[in-house]
Design a protein around this motif. Structure first.
Motif, PDB file in Angstrom:
ATOM      1  N   ARG A 191       0.855  -1.190   0.000  1.00  0.00           N
ATOM      2  CA  ARG A 191       0.000   0.000   0.000  1.00  0.00           C
ATOM      3  C   ARG A 191       0.887   1.234   0.000  1.00  0.00           C
ATOM      4  O   ARG A 191       1.703   1.419   0.910  1.00  0.00           O
ATOM      5  CB  ARG A 191      -0.928   0.019   1.218  1.00  0.00           C
ATOM      6  CG  ARG A 191      -2.067  -0.960   1.110  1.00  0.00           C
ATOM      7  CD  ARG A 191      -3.136  -0.709   2.150  1.00  0.00           C
ATOM      8  NE  ARG A 191      -2.713  -1.091   3.488  1.00  0.00           N
ATOM      9  CZ  ARG A 191      -2.627  -0.264   4.521  1.00  0.00           C
ATOM     10  NH1 ARG A 191      -2.927   1.017   4.384  1.00  0.00           N
ATOM     11  NH2 ARG A 191      -2.256  -0.715   5.699  1.00  0.00           N
ATOM     12  N   VAL A 192       0.734   2.064  -1.006  1.00  0.00           N
ATOM     13  CA  VAL A 192       1.548   3.274  -1.153  1.00  0.00           C
ATOM     14  C   VAL A 192       0.667   4.481  -0.867  1.00  0.00           C
ATOM     15  O   VAL A 192      -0.434   4.614  -1.424  1.00  0.00           O
ATOM     16  CB  VAL A 192       2.153   3.371  -2.567  1.00  0.00           C
ATOM     17  CG1 VAL A 192       3.116   4.549  -2.637  1.00  0.00           C
ATOM     18  CG2 VAL A 192       2.859   2.070  -2.938  1.00  0.00           C
ATOM     19  N   VAL A 193       1.158   5.369  -0.020  1.00  0.00           N
ATOM     20  CA  VAL A 193       0.356   6.509   0.433  1.00  0.00           C
ATOM     21  C   VAL A 193       1.118   7.808   0.217  1.00  0.00           C
ATOM     22  O   VAL A 193       2.318   7.900   0.517  1.00  0.00           O
ATOM     23  CB  VAL A 193       0.002   6.375   1.929  1.00  0.00           C
ATOM     24  CG1 VAL A 193      -0.818   7.565   2.397  1.00  0.00           C
ATOM     25  CG2 VAL A 193      -0.757   5.076   2.181  1.00  0.00           C
ATOM     26  N   HIS A 194       0.413   8.793  -0.306  1.00  0.00           N
ATOM     27  CA  HIS A 194       0.944  10.164  -0.376  1.00  0.00           C
ATOM     28  C   HIS A 194      -0.102  11.105   0.200  1.00  0.00           C
ATOM     29  O   HIS A 194      -1.286  11.020  -0.152  1.00  0.00           O
ATOM     30  CB  HIS A 194       1.262  10.580  -1.814  1.00  0.00           C
ATOM     31  CG  HIS A 194       1.583  12.037  -1.948  1.00  0.00           C
ATOM     32  ND1 HIS A 194       2.778  12.580  -1.522  1.00  0.00           N
ATOM     33  CD2 HIS A 194       0.845  13.071  -2.425  1.00  0.00           C
ATOM     34  CE1 HIS A 194       2.773  13.878  -1.750  1.00  0.00           C
ATOM     35  NE2 HIS A 194       1.613  14.213  -2.295  1.00  0.00           N
ATOM     36  N   ALA A 195       0.317  11.981   1.097  1.00  0.00           N
ATOM     37  CA  ALA A 195      -0.591  12.977   1.692  1.00  0.00           C
ATOM     38  C   ALA A 195      -0.296  14.345   1.091  1.00  0.00           C
ATOM     39  O   ALA A 195       0.861  14.727   0.925  1.00  0.00           O
ATOM     40  CB  ALA A 195      -0.413  13.006   3.208  1.00  0.00           C
ATOM     41  N   TRP A 196      -1.357  15.076   0.778  1.00  0.00           N
ATOM     42  CA  TRP A 196      -1.192  16.400   0.216  1.00  0.00           C
ATOM     43  C   TRP A 196      -2.078  17.386   0.958  1.00  0.00           C
ATOM     44  O   TRP A 196      -3.043  17.006   1.628  1.00  0.00           O
ATOM     45  CB  TRP A 196      -1.533  16.411  -1.279  1.00  0.00           C
ATOM     46  CG  TRP A 196      -2.968  16.061  -1.583  1.00  0.00           C
ATOM     47  CD1 TRP A 196      -3.495  14.813  -1.683  1.00  0.00           C
ATOM     48  CD2 TRP A 196      -4.052  16.972  -1.806  1.00  0.00           C
ATOM     49  NE1 TRP A 196      -4.840  14.874  -1.955  1.00  0.00           N
ATOM     50  CE2 TRP A 196      -5.205  16.189  -2.044  1.00  0.00           C
ATOM     51  CE3 TRP A 196      -4.160  18.366  -1.831  1.00  0.00           C
ATOM     52  CZ2 TRP A 196      -6.449  16.756  -2.307  1.00  0.00           C
ATOM     53  CZ3 TRP A 196      -5.392  18.936  -2.096  1.00  0.00           C
ATOM     54  CH2 TRP A 196      -6.520  18.132  -2.332  1.00  0.00           C
ATOM     55  N   GLN A 197      -1.734  18.640   0.857  1.00  0.00           N
ATOM     56  CA  GLN A 197      -2.507  19.704   1.510  1.00  0.00           C
ATOM     57  C   GLN A 197      -2.728  20.838   0.528  1.00  0.00           C
ATOM     58  O   GLN A 197      -1.928  21.064  -0.386  1.00  0.00           O
ATOM     59  CB  GLN A 197      -1.773  20.225   2.742  1.00  0.00           C
ATOM     60  CG  GLN A 197      -1.638  19.195   3.851  1.00  0.00           C
ATOM     61  CD  GLN A 197      -0.837  19.752   5.011  1.00  0.00           C
ATOM     62  OE1 GLN A 197       0.375  19.770   5.001  1.00  0.00           O
ATOM     63  NE2 GLN A 197      -1.542  20.221   6.024  1.00  0.00           N
ATOM     64  N   THR A 198      -3.821  21.562   0.712  1.00  0.00           N
ATOM     65  CA  THR A 198      -4.096  22.722  -0.126  1.00  0.00           C
ATOM     66  C   THR A 198      -3.045  23.787   0.138  1.00  0.00           C
ATOM     67  O   THR A 198      -2.814  24.168   1.289  1.00  0.00           O
ATOM     68  CB  THR A 198      -5.489  23.297   0.179  1.00  0.00           C
ATOM     69  OG1 THR A 198      -6.474  22.283  -0.060  1.00  0.00           O
ATOM     70  CG2 THR A 198      -5.774  24.505  -0.698  1.00  0.00           C
ATOM     71  N   PRO A 199      -2.355  24.279  -0.887  1.00  0.00           N
ATOM     72  CA  PRO A 199      -1.314  25.283  -0.672  1.00  0.00           C
ATOM     73  C   PRO A 199      -1.904  26.614  -0.222  1.00  0.00           C
ATOM     74  O   PRO A 199      -3.034  26.955  -0.567  1.00  0.00           O
ATOM     75  CB  PRO A 199      -0.656  25.408  -2.044  1.00  0.00           C
ATOM     76  CG  PRO A 199      -1.735  25.023  -3.010  1.00  0.00           C
ATOM     77  CD  PRO A 199      -2.523  23.946  -2.313  1.00  0.00           C
ATOM     78  N   ILE A 200      -1.135  27.321   0.557  1.00  0.00           N
ATOM     79  CA  ILE A 200      -1.540  28.664   0.988  1.00  0.00           C
ATOM     80  C   ILE A 200      -0.822  29.661   0.096  1.00  0.00           C
ATOM     81  O   ILE A 200       0.394  29.817   0.156  1.00  0.00           O
ATOM     82  CB  ILE A 200      -1.162  28.903   2.461  1.00  0.00           C
ATOM     83  CG1 ILE A 200      -1.844  27.860   3.350  1.00  0.00           C
ATOM     84  CG2 ILE A 200      -1.543  30.308   2.883  1.00  0.00           C
ATOM     85  CD1 ILE A 200      -1.435  27.955   4.806  1.00  0.00           C
ATOM     86  N   LEU A 201      -1.584  30.311  -0.783  1.00  0.00           N
ATOM     87  CA  LEU A 201      -0.977  31.268  -1.705  1.00  0.00           C
ATOM     88  C   LEU A 201      -2.020  32.278  -2.135  1.00  0.00           C
ATOM     89  O   LEU A 201      -3.218  32.069  -1.999  1.00  0.00           O
ATOM     90  CB  LEU A 201      -0.367  30.545  -2.918  1.00  0.00           C
ATOM     91  CG  LEU A 201      -1.212  29.441  -3.597  1.00  0.00           C
ATOM     92  CD1 LEU A 201      -2.223  30.058  -4.540  1.00  0.00           C
ATOM     93  CD2 LEU A 201      -0.279  28.522  -4.386  1.00  0.00           C
ATOM     94  N   GLY A 202      -1.541  33.383  -2.651  1.00  0.00           N
ATOM     95  CA  GLY A 202      -2.442  34.420  -3.131  1.00  0.00           C
ATOM     96  C   GLY A 202      -2.917  34.106  -4.538  1.00  0.00           C
ATOM     97  O   GLY A 202      -2.121  33.772  -5.409  1.00  0.00           O
TER      98      GLY A 202
END
Length: 299
Positions: A191-202
């Motif tokens: 099982r391969v997992v990658h976590a991502w987050q919404t970037p904080i940018l203008g």
């Protein structure tokens, strides 16, 4: 020196569990098992002879105990032991240079406090150029297997999943290859997992859709699939389940490792102002995941 699976032992419960795990892994890989005990002699000059004799006796006893445990679980393993004198971290790193991997113990604690990873283990993980596997006290062969019955005493068959954490911003071949090979040796699912987050940018006008979560999740999923394509072709017999999740990497990693037989994470080798140390995700893995954790270094 012939490649081997090496275990650092000191007589503690966690190091004995590490010796057992290393013995099973050595058999899986068709390699000899090498048990190493490091002792650092610092007696007062007036007591040097007597203190050194006691230390050496305890060191040899720790090696014999680990050897007995390894042979008890894996009678057919090819086994050698070695007593080394010097600073523990430096000598373990030196001894592991010719090993395929190094196995050390980590002490389990209850509740949310996680695992107590000693300064030696942390120092080795931070500086190692070979994969290091940390094993908690009490880990047994049965813990690697899935149960076919909800009853804890029920029959067990097949290996638990190998879980691989991938950072798509800086993926390392070392941890990916280690995870695929570990899954192949066990006949386990990967099982391969990658976590991502919404970037904080203008954002400017018309750019709001850049943060559309479904679109970003699809992009990350495609990127993960692409990063694994070569390895899936190289290991066609390994069943791979690749997922991306929107979450803190540390949180996603700990959740994904629940119920796994082995967690594999990467560790980027880099000199920092305060010396080499583990990153936050690797730190979380080795302190809060209760299955064995393999840390594979890469540049």
């Amino acid at each position: 020196m012939l490649a081997s699976v090496m275990a650092g032992v000191d007589g503690s419960a966690e190091s004995l569990a590490a010796a057992e795990w290393a013995a099973r892994e050595a058999l899986r890989r068709g390699l000899p098992l090498r048990l190493v005990h490091v002792w650092d002699r610092h007696p007062h000059p007036a007591q040097e002879e007597s203190v050194s004799a006691v230390q050496r006796h305890l060191a040899r006893s720790a090696l014999r105990q680990a050897q007995d445990r390894a042979r008890a679980v894996c009678p057919d393993v090819r086994l050698a032991n070695e007593l080394v004198e010097g600073p523990a971290i430096a000598e373990l790193l030196k001894a592991a240079e010719d090993a395929e991997l190094l196995v050390l113990g980590s002490r389990g604690l209850s509740g949310f406090t996680g695992f107590l990873v000693g300064s030696v283990a942390q120092g080795v993980v931070a500086r190692a150029t070979r994969p290091v596997v940390l094993v908690r006290a009490g880990e047994t062969a049965a813990d690697e297997l899935v149960s076919t019955d909800y009853d804890s005493d029920g029959p067990r068959t097949g290996y638990r999943d190998v879980v691989l954490a991938v950072d798509l911003d800086a993926p390392g071949d070392a941890e990916i290859e280690f995870a695929f090979e570990a899954a192949r040796l066990r006949g386990a699912r990967l099982r391969v997992v990658h976590a991502w987050q919404t970037p904080i940018l203008g954002l400017g006008p018309g750019e709001v859709d850049l943060l559309n979560d479904p679109h970003r999740a699809e992009e990350w999923q495609n990127a993960l699939t692409g990063a694994l394509r070569l390895w899936c072709d190289k290991y066609p017999d390994v069943e791979v389940v690749a997922t991306v999740t929107k979450d803190q990497p540390r949180t996603a990693l700990i959740r994904a490792a629940s119920g796994a037989g082995l967690l594999v994470v990467g560790h980027r080798i880099a000199e920092r102002p305060l010396g080499r140390r583990t990153g936050p995700v690797t730190h979380a893995a080795i302190h809060h995941v209760d299955c064995p954790v393999a840390v594979a270094p890469h540049v």
